[in-house]
Design an enzyme around this catalytic site. Sequence first.
Site, PDB file in Angstrom:
ATOM      1  N   ASN A 209      36.056  35.283  28.626  1.00  0.00           N
ATOM      2  CA  ASN A 209      34.674  34.789  28.658  1.00  0.00           C
ATOM      3  C   ASN A 209      34.318  34.189  27.311  1.00  0.00           C
ATOM      4  OD1 ASN A 209      33.291  36.912  26.947  1.00  0.00           O
ATOM      5  ND2 ASN A 209      34.246  38.194  28.512  1.00  0.00           N
ATOM      6  N   ASP A 277      34.550  42.362  33.694  1.00  0.00           N
ATOM      7  CA  ASP A 277      34.290  43.363  34.727  1.00  0.00           C
ATOM      8  C   ASP A 277      35.516  43.593  35.613  1.00  0.00           C
ATOM      9  OD1 ASP A 277      31.610  43.950  34.077  1.00  0.00           O
ATOM     10  OD2 ASP A 277      31.009  41.998  34.880  1.00  0.00           O
ATOM     11  N   LYS A 287      55.632  33.653  34.159  1.00  0.00           N
ATOM     12  CA  LYS A 287      54.606  32.626  34.345  1.00  0.00           C
ATOM     13  C   LYS A 287      54.589  32.132  35.801  1.00  0.00           C
ATOM     14  CE  LYS A 287      53.172  28.161  32.670  1.00  0.00           C
ATOM     15  NZ  LYS A 287      53.603  26.907  32.083  1.00  0.00           N
ATOM     16  N   PRO A 305      37.406  49.528  33.626  1.00  0.00           N
ATOM     17  CA  PRO A 305      36.560  50.668  33.246  1.00  0.00           C
ATOM     18  C   PRO A 305      35.319  50.163  32.527  1.00  0.00           C
ATOM     19  CG  PRO A 305      38.472  50.504  31.797  1.00  0.00           C
ATOM     20  CD  PRO A 305      38.675  49.499  32.900  1.00  0.00           C
ATOM     21  N   ASP A 306      34.211  50.878  32.662  1.00  0.00           N
ATOM     22  CA  ASP A 306      32.992  50.529  31.941  1.00  0.00           C
ATOM     23  C   ASP A 306      32.946  51.392  30.671  1.00  0.00           C
ATOM     24  OD1 ASP A 306      30.286  50.446  30.966  1.00  0.00           O
ATOM     25  OD2 ASP A 306      29.768  49.468  32.860  1.00  0.00           O
ATOM     26  N   ILE A 307      33.156  50.751  29.543  1.00  0.00           N
ATOM     27  CA  ILE A 307      33.293  51.490  28.279  1.00  0.00           C
ATOM     28  C   ILE A 307      31.965  52.133  27.885  1.00  0.00           C
ATOM     29  CG2 ILE A 307      33.886  51.233  25.828  1.00  0.00           C
ATOM     30  CD1 ILE A 307      35.674  48.811  26.869  1.00  0.00           C
ATOM     31  N   PHE A 325      24.258  46.499  25.386  1.00  0.00           N
ATOM     32  CA  PHE A 325      23.677  45.163  25.374  1.00  0.00           C
ATOM     33  C   PHE A 325      23.593  44.656  26.803  1.00  0.00           C
ATOM     34  CE2 PHE A 325      23.263  43.483  21.058  1.00  0.00           C
ATOM     35  CZ  PHE A 325      23.732  44.590  20.364  1.00  0.00           C
ATOM     36  N   LYS A 339      19.819  48.668  34.011  1.00  0.00           N
ATOM     37  CA  LYS A 339      21.090  48.870  33.298  1.00  0.00           C
ATOM     38  C   LYS A 339      21.032  50.079  32.372  1.00  0.00           C
ATOM     39  CE  LYS A 339      23.300  45.173  32.999  1.00  0.00           C
ATOM     40  NZ  LYS A 339      23.641  43.797  32.676  1.00  0.00           N
ATOM     41  N   LYS A 343      23.769  52.886  33.092  1.00  0.00           N
ATOM     42  CA  LYS A 343      24.850  53.116  32.130  1.00  0.00           C
ATOM     43  C   LYS A 343      24.688  54.446  31.409  1.00  0.00           C
ATOM     44  CE  LYS A 343      26.461  48.674  32.095  1.00  0.00           C
ATOM     45  NZ  LYS A 343      27.805  48.129  31.997  1.00  0.00           N
TER      46      LYS A 343
HETATM   47  O1  C5P Z   1      27.261  45.496  33.091  1.00  0.00           O
HETATM   48  P1  C5P Z   1      27.086  44.573  31.959  1.00  0.00           P
HETATM   49  O2  C5P Z   1      28.359  43.880  31.565  1.00  0.00           O
HETATM   50  O3  C5P Z   1      25.977  43.595  32.063  1.00  0.00           O
HETATM   51  O4  C5P Z   1      26.668  45.544  30.742  1.00  0.00           O
HETATM   52  C1  C5P Z   1      26.653  45.137  29.436  1.00  0.00           C
HETATM   53  C2  C5P Z   1      26.851  46.305  28.523  1.00  0.00           C
HETATM   54  O5  C5P Z   1      27.879  47.145  28.995  1.00  0.00           O
HETATM   55  C3  C5P Z   1      27.318  45.854  27.167  1.00  0.00           C
HETATM   56  O6  C5P Z   1      26.842  46.784  26.211  1.00  0.00           O
HETATM   57  C4  C5P Z   1      28.824  45.899  27.293  1.00  0.00           C
HETATM   58  O7  C5P Z   1      29.451  46.063  26.033  1.00  0.00           O
HETATM   59  C5  C5P Z   1      29.008  47.130  28.154  1.00  0.00           C
HETATM   60  N1  C5P Z   1      30.174  47.080  29.026  1.00  0.00           N
HETATM   61  C6  C5P Z   1      31.260  47.904  28.752  1.00  0.00           C
HETATM   62  N2  C5P Z   1      32.326  47.904  29.598  1.00  0.00           N
HETATM   63  C7  C5P Z   1      32.350  47.111  30.693  1.00  0.00           C
HETATM   64  C8  C5P Z   1      31.267  46.268  30.985  1.00  0.00           C
HETATM   65  C9  C5P Z   1      30.194  46.265  30.109  1.00  0.00           C
HETATM   66  O8  C5P Z   1      31.232  48.625  27.755  1.00  0.00           O
HETATM   67  N3  C5P Z   1      33.410  47.139  31.490  1.00  0.00           N
END
Ligand code: C5P
Length: 413
Positions: A209, A277, A287, A305-307, A325, A339, A343
Amino acid sequence: MLQGKRILLIVAGGIAAYKSLDLIRRLKERGAAVRCVLTASGAEFVTPLSLGALSEDKIYGDLFSLTDEAEMGHIRLSRDADLLVVAPATADLIAKMASGIADDLATTVLLAADKKVLIAPAMNVRMWEHVATRRNIARLEADGVIRVGPEIGAMACGEFGAGRMAEPADILAAIEAALGDTGGLEGVRALVTSGPTYEPIDPVRFIGNRSSGKQGHAIAAACARLGAGVTLVSGPTAEPDPPGVTTIRVETARQMLDACESALPADIAICAAAVADWRVAEAAPEKLKKVSGKSEPKLELVRNPDILASLSARKNDRPRLVIGFAAETEKLEQNARDKLARKGCDWLLANDVSPATGAFGGDANTMHLFVAEPNGSDVTVEHWPRLSKAAIAARLAERIAVALKTKSGPVRA
Ligand code: C5P
């Protein structure tokens, strides 16, 4: 704290002079003594009465006032201060400072100074960008003058660009830094994520991105400046590693999560990375090739994973303050509130990243800070003005320092 520090504040003629009133209030709250010099044009924008009421001191304005000179000679006025602050610093005053002109009290005091001088420029964007101003600023910086701002934003004159005076909070942070008062993150361990992640499709292609990493890197640097021990876990960016920060470079979301977990325990976690995501379920070992007659490859995606959510959900080693953020292109407030709850983080900084704003890769941003209150259901919202990413980082680091100082244990109980 600025207890006992003496600030000589020179207020020159600009519409931003009203912000200097707030600056005085903040300086006084921190225990500084503030004495003001108001230029003749400055007095067109703010009155000696309001400056005097806030600074609780006499206001100095006229070089040739016999009473002023009898009470406090202009040399002593200059020498008695620990720091001279010019806010707003107009193009005219900057030009005079750069040439050593001393034709009124403000310029004479500045020329007589034997202490550090900090300027907060404020002017129209064309004046700021004019080659003469650029030359004067370069001259002053070479002379050791410290500068804070200006910021990019809408101007009183109706134009848009660089030239708005830095916000009082940012001038205050610069004053504290100039006086060696680092402001309170000493002994604090901070974990910051920054940049994009790259999720491989095959050995040469990836899903990524447009995140530049500028904001996350600036936050890591700002926390380090306030004395925090910072681990920055960064995806691929062109940003250099910030000085005084332990930087761990990763590529994928899973690597970023591993690196974050290895960096625990931490007192604060700030997730500024734009984590992908999804990743490709199975990256091709070789390749991918175009083969005529065969159907085009299909990418199967799986959730990363969502960190931020993982760090927020940690049981024994959850950081005291977890900050996320949100980059939104629509319904900013509703999405940010959702959010924050989803989160499980404590604070959320949300901004509008629709293409017209230039937030991605740009140097400035308009942030809204959503703070989850201790009772778990209320959220307070603070709307920040448009600020440079460096100023956002400085303001956030200062807010964190205050939050950690005023609460022991988790910041959100
Ligand atoms: O869900 P979204 O991407 O909009 O959320 C943004 C926040 O979640 C940011 O703080 C981003 O660093 C964190 N994030 C994360 N891991 C992910 C997706 C988002 O830590 N896989």
